[in-house]
Design an enzyme around this catalytic site. Structure first.
Site, PDB file in Angstrom:
ATOM      1  N   ASP A  94      -4.928  -0.581  -1.586  1.00  0.00           N
ATOM      2  CA  ASP A  94      -6.335  -0.358  -1.285  1.00  0.00           C
ATOM      3  C   ASP A  94      -7.001   0.116  -2.577  1.00  0.00           C
ATOM      4  OD1 ASP A  94      -6.004  -1.019   1.351  1.00  0.00           O
ATOM      5  OD2 ASP A  94      -6.589   0.926   2.155  1.00  0.00           O
TER       6      ASP A  94
ATOM      7  N   ASP B  62       0.779  -1.243   0.000  1.00  0.00           N
ATOM      8  CA  ASP B  62       0.000   0.000   0.000  1.00  0.00           C
ATOM      9  C   ASP B  62       0.816   1.301   0.000  1.00  0.00           C
ATOM     10  OD1 ASP B  62      -1.902  -1.953   0.298  1.00  0.00           O
ATOM     11  OD2 ASP B  62      -2.752  -1.174   2.143  1.00  0.00           O
TER      12      ASP B  62
ATOM     13  N   CYS C 223      -2.071  -2.264   7.813  1.00  0.00           N
ATOM     14  CA  CYS C 223      -1.996  -3.224   6.709  1.00  0.00           C
ATOM     15  C   CYS C 223      -0.699  -4.036   6.700  1.00  0.00           C
ATOM     16  CB  CYS C 223      -2.210  -2.503   5.379  1.00  0.00           C
ATOM     17  SG  CYS C 223      -3.880  -1.792   5.257  1.00  0.00           S
TER      18      CYS C 223
ATOM     19  N   HIS D  58     -10.449   7.376   1.141  1.00  0.00           N
ATOM     20  CA  HIS D  58      -9.071   7.316   0.657  1.00  0.00           C
ATOM     21  C   HIS D  58      -8.950   6.180  -0.352  1.00  0.00           C
ATOM     22  CE1 HIS D  58      -9.255   4.404   3.985  1.00  0.00           C
ATOM     23  NE2 HIS D  58      -8.381   3.706   3.282  1.00  0.00           N
TER      24      HIS D  58
ATOM     25  N   HIS E 292     -10.742   0.973  -2.985  1.00  0.00           N
ATOM     26  CA  HIS E 292     -12.079   1.029  -2.417  1.00  0.00           C
ATOM     27  C   HIS E 292     -13.104   1.641  -3.371  1.00  0.00           C
ATOM     28  CE1 HIS E 292     -10.584  -0.105   1.519  1.00  0.00           C
ATOM     29  NE2 HIS E 292      -9.747   0.922   1.553  1.00  0.00           N
TER      30      HIS E 292
ATOM     31  N   LYS F  38      -7.249  -4.809  -2.768  1.00  0.00           N
ATOM     32  CA  LYS F  38      -8.036  -5.239  -1.606  1.00  0.00           C
ATOM     33  C   LYS F  38      -9.000  -4.134  -1.195  1.00  0.00           C
ATOM     34  CE  LYS F  38      -4.064  -4.119   1.332  1.00  0.00           C
ATOM     35  NZ  LYS F  38      -4.595  -3.042   2.166  1.00  0.00           N
TER      36      LYS F  38
END
Length: 218
Positions: free
Chosen positions: A54, A12, A142, A73, A56, A98
């Site tokens: 990430d 990340d 994470c 974010h 999202h 993810k």
């Protein structure tokens, strides 16, 4: 990459987690130089590299706007979700996304999949990996979750101390995460030791690991 036994997992290192981003980790961009050194060593040895991110949806329940704990974010497809421009991700790296569904937090890299739907676990095994180096952001979230899962799945796991940074919402969260990792059997190493692990033959690598002392914390 057949027969490779070590892999590098970069967690990340995205624009939103670095200074100026939507959810910045203090000094988050300090990890970029040591991670680039690891990426260079990995490329020289044809070591598998997996970069997690990430990714999202805008209406994620992970966000405060959806009842979660974090400000929005790393929304999929936005600039903030991109890898930091200073990070030299090699072309052969596999990207694992993810937190991709509305209800998924996606703290651990093992919760994610690549574009073909393969999990991090299956990707590592398909490359013959049984030892992994973990670096990136953030130590207390994470990185912690990814390294703990790796250890629980039976991988010999090494977290690179000078290639991680913590959020520290509560003072000391980062150090507590390191203590938890140590207690779970994760090795804590610096970039120099990690580069040595990347360059060693598997038998030599096992010898190095057996001699590493897990640090104590005051």
């Amino acid at each position: 990459m057949a027969g490779t036994s070590i892999g590098l997992v970069v967690v990340d290192v995205q624009v939103d987690f670095c200074p100026g981003g939507a959810l910045p980790v203090r000094h988050g961009d300090s990890v970029i130089d040591p991670i680039n050194r690891l990426l260079q060593s990995a490329a020289a040895q044809n070591t598998p590299v997996i970069a997690t991110r990430d990714w999202h949806p805008p209406n994620s329940t992970h966000f405060t706007t959806g009842g979660g704990a974090w400000p929005p974010h790393c929304v999929a497809g936005t600039r903030g979700a991109a890898f930091h421009p200073g990070l030299r991700i090699p072309l052969m790296a596999i990207v694992v996304s993810k937190g991709v569904t509305e209800t998924e937090d996606g703290y651990s890299g093992f919760d994610g999949t690549d574009t073909a739907g393969s999990s991090l676990y299956s990707l590592l095994h398909s490359h013959g990996v049984n030892q992994i180096l973990v670096c990136g952001l953030a130590t207390d979230y994470c990185v912690r979750e990814t390294a703990l899962d790796a250890s629980q799945y039976g991988f010999s796991t090494f977290v690179v101390l000078d290639a991680i940074a913590s959020v520290d919402i509560r003072q000391g969260d980062g150090q507590r995460a390191l203590e938890e990792l140590r207690d779970a059997g994760v090795y804590l190493v610096d970039t120099n030791a990690a580069q040595q692990l990347l360059s060693d033959a598997p038998g030599e690598r096992r010898g190095v690991a057996s001699k590493l002392e897990k640090p104590t914390f005051d």
